[in-house]
Motif scaffolding. Structure first.
Motif, short mmCIF file in Angstrom:
data_model
loop_
_atom_site.label_atom_id
_atom_site.label_comp_id
_atom_site.label_asym_id
_atom_site.label_seq_id
_atom_site.Cartn_x
_atom_site.Cartn_y
_atom_site.Cartn_z
N LYS A 1 38.87 41.53 38.65
CA LYS A 1 40.16 41.84 38.48
C LYS A 1 41.10 42.28 39.55
CE LYS A 1 43.33 43.91 35.40
NZ LYS A 1 43.68 44.48 34.16
N THR A 2 40.19 43.36 40.36
CA THR A 2 40.89 43.82 41.46
C THR A 2 40.88 42.83 42.64
OG1 THR A 2 39.52 45.99 41.26
CG2 THR A 2 40.20 45.59 43.27
N LEU B 1 41.36 39.46 42.06
CA LEU B 1 42.58 38.64 41.58
C LEU B 1 43.78 39.30 42.15
CD1 LEU B 1 44.01 36.25 40.07
CD2 LEU B 1 43.58 37.95 38.20
N LEU B 2 43.96 40.68 41.82
CA LEU B 2 45.26 41.30 42.12
C LEU B 2 45.50 41.56 43.61
CD1 LEU B 2 44.96 44.08 39.42
CD2 LEU B 2 46.50 42.23 39.35
N MET C 1 46.71 37.89 44.55
CA MET C 1 48.13 37.73 44.16
C MET C 1 49.12 38.45 45.21
SD MET C 1 47.45 38.13 40.07
CE MET C 1 49.24 38.26 39.72
N HIS D 1 47.16 33.13 39.62
CA HIS D 1 47.65 34.06 38.71
C HIS D 1 46.97 34.90 37.45
CE1 HIS D 1 47.88 31.30 35.26
NE2 HIS D 1 48.16 30.37 36.09
N GLN D 2 47.46 35.87 36.92
CA GLN D 2 46.77 36.62 36.06
C GLN D 2 45.93 35.80 34.87
OE1 GLN D 2 46.44 39.87 35.40
NE2 GLN D 2 47.69 41.00 36.55
N GLY D 3 46.48 34.46 34.64
CA GLY D 3 45.70 33.57 33.47
C GLY D 3 44.66 33.06 34.24
N HIS D 4 44.43 33.26 35.44
CA HIS D 4 42.90 32.84 35.74
C HIS D 4 41.77 33.84 35.82
CE1 HIS D 4 45.88 30.21 38.47
NE2 HIS D 4 45.35 29.16 37.40
N LEU D 5 42.06 34.98 35.44
CA LEU D 5 40.83 35.96 35.57
C LEU D 5 39.61 35.45 34.89
CD1 LEU D 5 40.06 38.75 36.23
CD2 LEU D 5 40.94 39.56 33.99
#
Length: 168
Positions: free
Chosen positions: A45-46, A48-49, A52, A15-19
């Protein structure tokens, strides 16, 4: 499966918190040398998205791994890949350098194979490794994967290992 654990690791759905943890992992040259090279924070970031979104589409994907003490260890999971026109589900893992040499890749690989077999009912899994990445190739072999072929994936020479779930 949002979370699971092994003997020494806990796994949480990406999830976003893992960035921040992923940025640190992907900026390490030694860790990233077999992952397509160092990724900038923007590229991570890309990444990660996209991963997800994989979860949203398929109901599985990458997990962030932590030690029992809560220390970030790396990431691992199952994800759809297309290699030379063939669709498969890949087992993937990457660990912080401080975690290397402790058998954690073999431990998480066994857990991922169990998830792919028992929960997802996949007919097979593939493991992709750079031709030169002897450590990753050993993990795949110890996990029961057999060398299937050489291939090109994202412009890099790789070996494709396969584990047929019926043989388990």
């Amino acid at each position: 499966m949002e979370c699971f654990s092994t003997t020494r690791l806990s796994a949480e759905r990406l999830h976003q918190g893992h960035l921040a943890d992923l940025v640190e992992l992907h900026l390490d040259h030694e860790v990233s040398r077999y992952l397509g090279g160092v990724r900038s924070p923007e590229a991570t970031k890309t990444y990660l998205l996209a991963n997800m979104a994989h979860w949203d589409r398929h109901g599985f994907g990458l997990w962030v791994l932590r030690t029992r003490a809560g220390e970030f260890a790396g990431r691992a999971g199952l994800r759809h890949v297309v290699v030379e026109g063939a669709e498969d589900v890949e087992i993937a893992y990457a660990f912080r350098r401080a975690m290397w040499g402790q058998g954690l890749a073999s431990e998480i690989s066994a857990a991922l194979v169990d998830i792919g077999h028992a929960q997802l009912k996949l007919p097979s899994l593939v493991g992709l490794a750079s031709v030169e990445n002897r450590a990753s190739r050993r993990v795949l072999e110890k996990s029961g994967f057999t060398l299937e072929r050489n291939a090109v994936y994202r412009g890099e020479d790789v070996v494709v290992y396969r584990l047929l779930m019926a043989s388990r």
